[in-house]
Design a protein around this motif. Sequence first.
Motif, mmCIF file in Angstrom:
data_model
loop_
_atom_site.group_PDB
_atom_site.id
_atom_site.type_symbol
_atom_site.label_atom_id
_atom_site.label_comp_id
_atom_site.label_asym_id
_atom_site.label_seq_id
_atom_site.Cartn_x
_atom_site.Cartn_y
_atom_site.Cartn_z
ATOM 1 N N THR A 16 -4.114 -6.829 4.638
ATOM 2 C CA THR A 16 -2.691 -6.552 4.518
ATOM 3 C C THR A 16 -1.991 -6.840 5.847
ATOM 4 O O THR A 16 -2.621 -6.845 6.899
ATOM 5 N N SER A 41 1.290 -9.617 2.254
ATOM 6 C CA SER A 41 2.420 -9.093 3.028
ATOM 7 C C SER A 41 3.669 -9.299 2.189
ATOM 8 O O SER A 41 3.590 -9.723 1.035
ATOM 9 N N ARG A 42 4.831 -9.025 2.774
ATOM 10 C CA ARG A 42 6.069 -9.165 2.013
ATOM 11 C C ARG A 42 6.644 -10.582 2.063
ATOM 12 O O ARG A 42 7.478 -10.936 1.235
ATOM 13 N N THR A 43 6.234 -11.392 3.039
ATOM 14 C CA THR A 43 6.893 -12.682 3.282
ATOM 15 C C THR A 43 5.978 -13.837 2.897
ATOM 16 O O THR A 43 4.990 -14.122 3.582
ATOM 17 N N THR A 66 2.357 -11.682 -2.355
ATOM 18 C CA THR A 66 3.404 -10.851 -1.764
ATOM 19 C C THR A 66 3.405 -9.467 -2.414
ATOM 20 O O THR A 66 3.240 -9.337 -3.627
ATOM 21 N N ASN A 68 4.786 -5.084 -1.375
ATOM 22 C CA ASN A 68 5.075 -3.961 -0.488
ATOM 23 C C ASN A 68 3.945 -2.968 -0.686
ATOM 24 O O ASN A 68 3.912 -2.252 -1.692
ATOM 25 N N ASP A 74 3.438 -2.136 -6.649
ATOM 26 C CA ASP A 74 3.131 -3.393 -5.960
ATOM 27 C C ASP A 74 1.644 -3.500 -5.638
ATOM 28 O O ASP A 74 1.035 -4.569 -5.773
ATOM 29 N N ALA A 96 -1.468 -3.400 7.662
ATOM 30 C CA ALA A 96 -0.009 -3.284 7.627
ATOM 31 C C ALA A 96 0.452 -2.085 8.454
ATOM 32 O O ALA A 96 -0.093 -0.986 8.336
ATOM 33 N N GLN A 117 5.175 5.690 5.286
ATOM 34 C CA GLN A 117 4.882 4.849 4.126
ATOM 35 C C GLN A 117 4.131 3.584 4.528
ATOM 36 O O GLN A 117 3.145 3.195 3.884
ATOM 37 N N THR A 118 4.585 2.957 5.604
ATOM 38 C CA THR A 118 3.999 1.682 6.014
ATOM 39 C C THR A 118 2.630 1.855 6.660
ATOM 40 O O THR A 118 1.695 1.091 6.382
ATOM 41 N N SER A 122 0.416 3.338 2.712
ATOM 42 C CA SER A 122 -0.057 2.033 2.250
ATOM 43 C C SER A 122 -1.575 1.925 2.357
ATOM 44 O O SER A 122 -2.240 1.398 1.456
#
Length: 257
Positions: A16, A41-43, A66, A68, A74, A96, A117-118, A122
């Motif tokens: 991640t 990841s998100r991108t 991708t 979150n 997700d 992450a 959260q991150t 996660s």
Amino acid sequence: MYLPGFNLEGKTALVTGAGKGIGRALAIGLAEAGADVVLVSRTLSDLESVAQEITSLTGCRAYPITANVGVREDVTAAIEEAVRLAGRIDVLVNNAGMNIRTPALEVTEDEWDVIVQTNLKSAFLMSQTVGRHMKEHGSGRIVNVASVGGHVALRTGVVYGTTKAALVHMTRILAMEWGKHGILVNAIGPWYFHTPLTEKLLANEAFMTEVVGRTPLGRIGQLEELVGPVVFLASDASSYVTGQTLYVDGGMTIYGF
């Protein structure tokens, strides 16, 4: 034979935060050790760039997804897609993470929530979801990217330090619960490394001087120096190691900062 295997051929690793910095370096390093890699990841553009680099350098397969990873829906969808594409997940690297450097008296509830959260939620959601998959196969490796800030008090902020300390302890508890399923759970604890996130901080000469002065090896870490410890924890070389945090810190945690 007494020399254990560090080779990851035939394995699939999921990383991640794989688009930049530490995550990118670890994903490429795991591929260099022979693993196919799921990049999360998100991108998407960042992931596609890393995937192209992995396939051209190593010939291993790379799957960008991708998500979150702080949101259960997700995470569930990402793991289902990863298993569909790669067949199984043998190694999970929970990398992450983020930080907002705010003094404790000024931390807002929104800042608290997004960092927790991150950095923490996660890692738990990913570990829980992938852990169920690993349990079915009777084996697996989970490596959490914690921090020296989970061991000693740093001026990185109360929320960041709290999440990393919790991640270290979560590593112990998951190792205790899941050892019977053949799942080994460990962590690494980096000090300062050259990444896009630390670039501005380390550009401050006074800050850099203080960091290096607190590091027995007298320098900042290079990203490739994190790869060996993670490959070790992901491979058969660490088959009797679980619940541990390996501090990759140039000796900094000998006396703190």
